[in-house]
Design an enzyme around this catalytic site. Sequence first.
Site, PDB file in Angstrom:
ATOM      1  N   PHE A 138      59.412  43.976  66.116  1.00  0.00           N
ATOM      2  CA  PHE A 138      59.354  44.595  64.794  1.00  0.00           C
ATOM      3  C   PHE A 138      58.480  43.722  63.914  1.00  0.00           C
ATOM      4  O   PHE A 138      58.734  42.524  63.777  1.00  0.00           O
ATOM      5  CB  PHE A 138      60.739  44.735  64.165  1.00  0.00           C
ATOM      6  N   ASP A 224      55.562  35.653  64.700  1.00  0.00           N
ATOM      7  CA  ASP A 224      56.145  36.350  63.551  1.00  0.00           C
ATOM      8  C   ASP A 224      57.521  35.728  63.321  1.00  0.00           C
ATOM      9  O   ASP A 224      58.490  36.063  64.004  1.00  0.00           O
ATOM     10  CB  ASP A 224      56.254  37.852  63.822  1.00  0.00           C
ATOM     11  N   LYS A 254      60.981  36.825  54.186  1.00  0.00           N
ATOM     12  CA  LYS A 254      62.450  36.825  54.101  1.00  0.00           C
ATOM     13  C   LYS A 254      62.994  35.518  53.498  1.00  0.00           C
ATOM     14  O   LYS A 254      62.901  35.336  52.292  1.00  0.00           O
ATOM     15  CB  LYS A 254      63.056  37.153  55.466  1.00  0.00           C
TER      16      LYS A 254
HETATM   17  C1  LIG Z   1      61.487  42.102  58.137  1.00  0.00           C
HETATM   18  C2  LIG Z   1      60.427  41.762  59.091  1.00  0.00           C
HETATM   19  C3  LIG Z   1      59.073  42.075  58.839  1.00  0.00           C
HETATM   20  C4  LIG Z   1      58.657  42.862  57.645  1.00  0.00           C
HETATM   21  O1  LIG Z   1      58.923  42.202  56.447  1.00  0.00           O
HETATM   22  P1  LIG Z   1      58.970  43.050  55.072  1.00  0.00           P
HETATM   23  O2  LIG Z   1      59.215  41.997  54.042  1.00  0.00           O
HETATM   24  O3  LIG Z   1      60.057  44.042  55.207  1.00  0.00           O
HETATM   25  O4  LIG Z   1      57.643  43.672  54.898  1.00  0.00           O
HETATM   26  C5  LIG Z   1      58.131  41.660  59.751  1.00  0.00           C
HETATM   27  N1  LIG Z   1      58.476  40.969  60.844  1.00  0.00           N
HETATM   28  C6  LIG Z   1      59.746  40.644  61.120  1.00  0.00           C
HETATM   29  C7  LIG Z   1      60.063  39.853  62.344  1.00  0.00           C
HETATM   30  C8  LIG Z   1      60.771  41.049  60.264  1.00  0.00           C
HETATM   31  O5  LIG Z   1      62.039  40.754  60.564  1.00  0.00           O
END
Ligand SMILES: *Cc1c(COP(=O)(O)O)cnc(C)c1O
Length: 402
Positions: A138, A224, A254
């Site tokens: 994701f 990521d 986050k």
């Molecule tokens: C939440 C998340 C995103 C996206 O972040 P947003 O702030 O919602 O745009 C991308 N990569 C990972 C691994 C995530 O958990």
Amino acid sequence: MPEDNFHEDPRQHILPVYRPPEEVFVEGQGVYLFTEDGRRYLDFIAGIAVTALGHAHPAMVEALRDQAGKLWHTSNMFRVKGQEELADKICRDTFADRVFFTNSGTEAVECAIKSARKYHWSQGQADRIDIITFTGAFHGRSIGAINAGGNPKYLEGFGPKLPGFVHLEWGDHEALKAAAAAPTAAAIFVEVVQGEGGVRAMPEACIKGLRELCDEHGILLIFDEVQCGMGRTGKLWGYQWADGVEPDILCAAKGIGGGFPFGACLMTEAVGAPMQPGSHGSTYGGNPLAMAVGNVVWDVISDEAFLANVRRVSGVLQQGLKSLADTHPDKVEAVTGKGLLTGIKLKADPKTLQGLCRDANLLVGVAGNNVLRVAPPLVIEDAHVREAIGVIDRALTEWKLP
Ligand SMILES: *Cc1c(COP(=O)(O)O)cnc(C)c1O
């Protein structure tokens, strides 16, 4: 004046892409959230691994209040002092030499993809555009990010799949070797602990293997760490559990803002150098409010003593979760994840179980593949863990498998 019940459904004008429960939270204190009528909930999802220092952390509140009275926004057409400070700290404490600040995780992902392609382009290899990703990934909800994630559910209805993304089965080493060797390969892009996809931690040997594969073929390694970074696994970044590995690019968000929306794309000098004026930008990215909060969060979480305590308390949590797996073998398949990004893999959809926990004033999340996601603030204490485990234990007993 319209009465309070003027709207039949108070959500009628909200785009219905979410289906939240009825509770309305109006205040947070530390690891607890409060509803309008004063009910108290133990928050073990932390806005999906965001409020790392809990709610209303005094130093964060003070920094934001102070900055709010001085200056909110000038855009990146002027220098932002807080950005320079935070980028210096990030580059002092991590592999990175350059940082681009964003407003979200998705934008950090976009910056990573663009930077990877630009890097190869600047090396005279414009054909190297393929971003290699894995099932269960994701990376956000922009058109670029859903193509990177490759989840058919998130792509459906949004037009043709974009070229330049290669999506592989997690664990298919042969396909990975072939994709990395392709002349169009640009980067391997991966969450070291998958969040949404079911809270799956990549084995440390695999993290090392990815680095070696990238070096072998001259492609970039991008982590990521939007969800698993910023101390959540007990190290500043989740990849640091694998000795001697460093990425070329890393996406953070986050936890980095502790609830103030911002993200960052970290990169080496080699990757950053081709990103010259005009090649990327953001109106709000790294704005003074975000930076005021971000500097405080960084100071707290990058401290080794803080991280050591995260490792200690996550041991308590993992032990508690494992005891649940032992007591409820008919319903629990496994305990997954790393540090304070944990999952309870269940034998059925966890939505009802999540609701039972909420009825008992405990907030937890869900993730793909029948996983109950437990991602508390990093500042929890042992007593909070015991409270949460007790609630989940009773909820599991009450829960009927469909
Ligand atoms: C939440 C998340 C995103 C996206 O972040 P947003 O702030 O919602 O745009 C991308 N990569 C990972 C691994 C995530 O958990």
